[in-house]
Design a protein around this motif. Structure first.
Motif, PDB file in Angstrom:
ATOM      1  N   GLU A  54       0.136  -7.193   3.799  1.00  0.00           N
ATOM      2  CA  GLU A  54       0.783  -5.819   4.062  1.00  0.00           C
ATOM      3  C   GLU A  54       0.629  -5.670   6.037  1.00  0.00           C
ATOM      4  O   GLU A  54      -0.416  -6.315   6.144  1.00  0.00           O
ATOM      5  N   ALA A  69       3.385  -1.562   5.211  1.00  0.00           N
ATOM      6  CA  ALA A  69       4.425  -2.091   4.230  1.00  0.00           C
ATOM      7  C   ALA A  69       3.982  -3.369   3.790  1.00  0.00           C
ATOM      8  O   ALA A  69       3.306  -4.044   4.352  1.00  0.00           O
ATOM      9  N   LEU A  77      10.362  -8.149  -3.428  1.00  0.00           N
ATOM     10  CA  LEU A  77      11.075  -6.958  -2.722  1.00  0.00           C
ATOM     11  C   LEU A  77      11.879  -7.495  -1.366  1.00  0.00           C
ATOM     12  O   LEU A  77      11.703  -8.507  -0.804  1.00  0.00           O
ATOM     13  N   HIS A  79      12.521  -4.743   0.607  1.00  0.00           N
ATOM     14  CA  HIS A  79      12.191  -3.882   1.663  1.00  0.00           C
ATOM     15  C   HIS A  79      11.078  -2.924   0.971  1.00  0.00           C
ATOM     16  O   HIS A  79      11.082  -2.738  -0.270  1.00  0.00           O
ATOM     17  N   HIS A  80       9.771  -2.664   1.774  1.00  0.00           N
ATOM     18  CA  HIS A  80       8.857  -1.687   1.155  1.00  0.00           C
ATOM     19  C   HIS A  80       8.193  -0.951   2.341  1.00  0.00           C
ATOM     20  O   HIS A  80       7.932  -1.590   3.193  1.00  0.00           O
ATOM     21  N   ASN A  81       7.943   0.317   2.099  1.00  0.00           N
ATOM     22  CA  ASN A  81       7.282   1.103   2.959  1.00  0.00           C
ATOM     23  C   ASN A  81       6.729   1.946   2.203  1.00  0.00           C
ATOM     24  O   ASN A  81       7.185   2.868   1.242  1.00  0.00           O
ATOM     25  N   ALA A  82       5.350   2.621   2.516  1.00  0.00           N
ATOM     26  CA  ALA A  82       4.600   3.329   1.849  1.00  0.00           C
ATOM     27  C   ALA A  82       3.469   4.134   2.523  1.00  0.00           C
ATOM     28  O   ALA A  82       3.193   3.873   3.714  1.00  0.00           O
ATOM     29  N   THR A 100       6.402   5.966  -1.727  1.00  0.00           N
ATOM     30  CA  THR A 100       6.969   4.574  -1.590  1.00  0.00           C
ATOM     31  C   THR A 100       8.244   4.261  -1.806  1.00  0.00           C
ATOM     32  O   THR A 100       8.982   4.902  -2.419  1.00  0.00           O
ATOM     33  N   ASP A 101       8.921   3.888  -0.588  1.00  0.00           N
ATOM     34  CA  ASP A 101      10.333   3.438  -0.492  1.00  0.00           C
ATOM     35  C   ASP A 101      10.452   1.922  -0.649  1.00  0.00           C
ATOM     36  O   ASP A 101       9.726   1.001   0.082  1.00  0.00           O
ATOM     37  N   PHE A 102      11.287   1.390  -1.414  1.00  0.00           N
ATOM     38  CA  PHE A 102      11.406   0.076  -1.510  1.00  0.00           C
ATOM     39  C   PHE A 102      12.886  -0.268  -2.210  1.00  0.00           C
ATOM     40  O   PHE A 102      13.735   0.501  -2.595  1.00  0.00           O
ATOM     41  N   ILE A 111       7.079  -1.124  -9.882  1.00  0.00           N
ATOM     42  CA  ILE A 111       6.161  -0.371  -8.938  1.00  0.00           C
ATOM     43  C   ILE A 111       5.776   1.090  -9.507  1.00  0.00           C
ATOM     44  O   ILE A 111       4.487   1.270  -8.976  1.00  0.00           O
TER      45      ILE A 111
END
Length: 131
Positions: A54, A69, A77, A79-82, A100-102, A111
């Protein structure tokens, strides 16, 4: 995806535990076996032996917020951002909020299962430590 856990104890010990990014192994017992830090990169060694790399994007002590991220892990994945954020509630306790956005959307069930599981572990750990 959004997950909230409400706790009944003061906000300060939660903020300290969650926002100390280098202590993820202690914060997620049974899920994380070890944590390696190299600058803003955090590698979580999971209990099953796999790992997740991360980026620690930001730690905002004033807002009680940690943003990270996933850059490499066991899920495919794109894309991943949390973020984790600790918010005070009106009864003297706090809320742990994980957003969380992914991509891709096909990973939603996997997830969501992981977020719910890890949120419960964090809540249980913090409640145990606050006694």
């Amino acid at each position: 995806m959004h997950e909230t856990k409400t706790t009944v104890f003061p906000i300060t010990p939660i903020v300290t535990a969650v926002h100390t990014a280098r202590k993820a192994g202690q914060t997620f017992p049974g899920f994380t076996a070890n944590t390696l830090i190299d600058g803003n990169e955090r590698t979580l060694i999971l209990a099953d032996g796999s790992s997740v790399k991360e980026w620690i994007v930001s730690i905002d002590e004033e807002e009680r917020r940690l943003v990270f991220a996933v850059k490499e892990g066991r899920m495919p994945l794109l894309h991943h951002n949390a973020s984790f954020q600790i918010l005070p509630d009106s009864q003297g306790g706090s809320q742990f909020v994980w957003i969380t956005d992914f991509l891709p959307a096909e990973l939603t069930e996997a997830i969501q299962t992981q977020v719910v599981r890890v949120s419960a572990v964090i809540k249980q750990t913090l409640e145990t430590e606050s006694k």
